[in-house]
Enzyme design. Structure first.
Site, PDB file in Angstrom:
ATOM      1  N   SER A 193       0.831  -1.195   0.000  1.00  0.00           N
ATOM      2  CA  SER A 193       0.000   0.000   0.000  1.00  0.00           C
ATOM      3  C   SER A 193       0.877   1.261   0.000  1.00  0.00           C
ATOM      4  O   SER A 193       1.774   1.388  -0.839  1.00  0.00           O
ATOM      5  CB  SER A 193      -0.963  -0.047   1.185  1.00  0.00           C
ATOM      6  OG  SER A 193      -2.003   0.891   1.049  1.00  0.00           O
ATOM      7  N   ASP A 205      -8.120  -5.820  -5.887  1.00  0.00           N
ATOM      8  CA  ASP A 205      -7.743  -4.679  -5.057  1.00  0.00           C
ATOM      9  C   ASP A 205      -8.605  -3.469  -5.430  1.00  0.00           C
ATOM     10  O   ASP A 205      -8.549  -2.998  -6.568  1.00  0.00           O
ATOM     11  CB  ASP A 205      -6.266  -4.350  -5.288  1.00  0.00           C
ATOM     12  CG  ASP A 205      -5.729  -3.285  -4.356  1.00  0.00           C
ATOM     13  OD1 ASP A 205      -6.530  -2.588  -3.707  1.00  0.00           O
ATOM     14  OD2 ASP A 205      -4.490  -3.135  -4.271  1.00  0.00           O
ATOM     15  N   HIS A 255      -7.507  -5.618  -0.922  1.00  0.00           N
ATOM     16  CA  HIS A 255      -6.540  -4.738  -0.266  1.00  0.00           C
ATOM     17  C   HIS A 255      -6.461  -5.096   1.216  1.00  0.00           C
ATOM     18  O   HIS A 255      -6.765  -4.278   2.105  1.00  0.00           O
ATOM     19  CB  HIS A 255      -6.966  -3.280  -0.446  1.00  0.00           C
ATOM     20  CG  HIS A 255      -5.846  -2.298  -0.283  1.00  0.00           C
ATOM     21  ND1 HIS A 255      -4.964  -1.996  -1.300  1.00  0.00           N
ATOM     22  CD2 HIS A 255      -5.444  -1.573   0.783  1.00  0.00           C
ATOM     23  CE1 HIS A 255      -4.092  -1.096  -0.870  1.00  0.00           C
ATOM     24  NE2 HIS A 255      -4.349  -0.827   0.397  1.00  0.00           N
TER      25      HIS A 255
END
Length: 302
Positions: free
Chosen positions: A102, A247, A275
């Site tokens: 991330s 994601d 995610h």
């Protein structure tokens, strides 16, 4: 397990090391406003069971690291990249296999540009390239506008999470429940999601930090230096990019776009992954990370 405090300028960073000191070292860099506990212990154990020495740490303003008022003590992504170097120094690691997820992928790309001698390899996951205006893309999603760079905007699930996290939370238990629900939304519905698993991890993160209230300092960071994206063409650190195919924040082909900017980078796709790091994806992720590290080592790395 060995705990150490790294000093980065005037900031103290809590870290821990698992696995034997003679093994190839791996540094895990978490996402925005996440502590070391964003990497579940079960996942770390999968890495150590594959012969790796793993270091995870609390970003500044998270976990047990220094926390201060951001307005009075501002910093940048470049400062946070230097934090990672301080952690390596604290563990006497000259160079490591760096794994970032991330927001951590931004820091890892800056490490590859500014401190390539400290990296044995890179694994970038759940993120995008330095050239991507993620802050602007979130605003475009809010406004219903189109992408300006040809890459997909985040999915509406991100708006669901932002709405969820803006709701008042009455007490630690409610805060933990809200964090679990966030992970459920981010995980999507294509792979198994165990709420009890995430509740345990979120409680561990809260216990580690001493509070269930999550930090927000990283939301105040100035935009990352997108103008440096062209420099990725000179990166020679062996790199793999892991694209979570479900994601909602950096959906395909963000991973391919990032991999194409770094010479020789390899793209690995994880079907169904969103995610988040549910137990269902620990094995394929650990296999990809360990396999990349061991391949680099067999070619002359450490």
């Amino acid at each position: 397990m060995t705990e150490r405090i790294a000093l980065s300028s005037d900031v103290q960073l809590w870290s821990e090391e698992l696995g034997g000191p003679a093994r190839p070292p791996v540094l895990l860099i978490a996402g925005g406003n996440q502590s070391s506990r964003a990497w579940p212990r079960e996942f770390v154990d999968q890495l150590t069971s594959r012969g790796l020495r793993v270091v995870r740490y609390d970003h500044r303003d998270t976990g047990r690291s220094t926390a201060r008022d951001f307005a009075a003590h501002p910093y940048t992504y470049t400062d946070m990249a230097r934090d990672a170097i301080a952690v390596l120094d604290a563990h006497d690691i000259p160079a490591a296999h760096v794994v970032a997820m991330s927001m951590g992928t931004i820091m890892a790309q800056l490490l590859a540009l500014d401190h390539p001698e400290r990296l044995l390899s890179l694994t970038l996951m759940l993120g995008g390239g330095l050239d991507v205006d993620f802050d602007g893309n979130i605003e475009r999603l809010f406004k219903g506008e189109a992408s300006v760079d040809g890459l997909p905007l985040p999915k509406p699930a991100l708006l669901d999470v932002l709405a969820l996290m803006s709701e008042p939370a009455d007490g630690p238990a409610t805060q933990i429940d809200r964090r679990v629900e966030r992970s459920r939304i981010f995980s999507g519905d294509q792979i198994p999601f165990d709420p009890d698993e995430f509740r345990r991890w979120e409680q561990e993160a809260a216990d580690h930090a001493g509070t269930a209230t999550e930090p927000v300092a990283h939301h105040m960071l100035p935009s990352h230096p997108r103008e440096r994206a062209a420099e990725l063409a000179r990166v020679r650190v062996p790199t793999q990019v892991i694209q979570a195919l479900n994601d909602p924040i950096a959906p395909p082909p963000h991973g391919r776009h990032l991999a194409e900017q770094i010479p020789g980078a390899r793209l690995v796709e994880i079907p169904g992954m969103g995610h988040a790091l549910p137990g269902a994806v620990h094995t394929p992720l650990a296999e990809a990370i360990a396999g990349h590290a061991m391949t680099v080592r067999s070619r002359g790395g450490h």
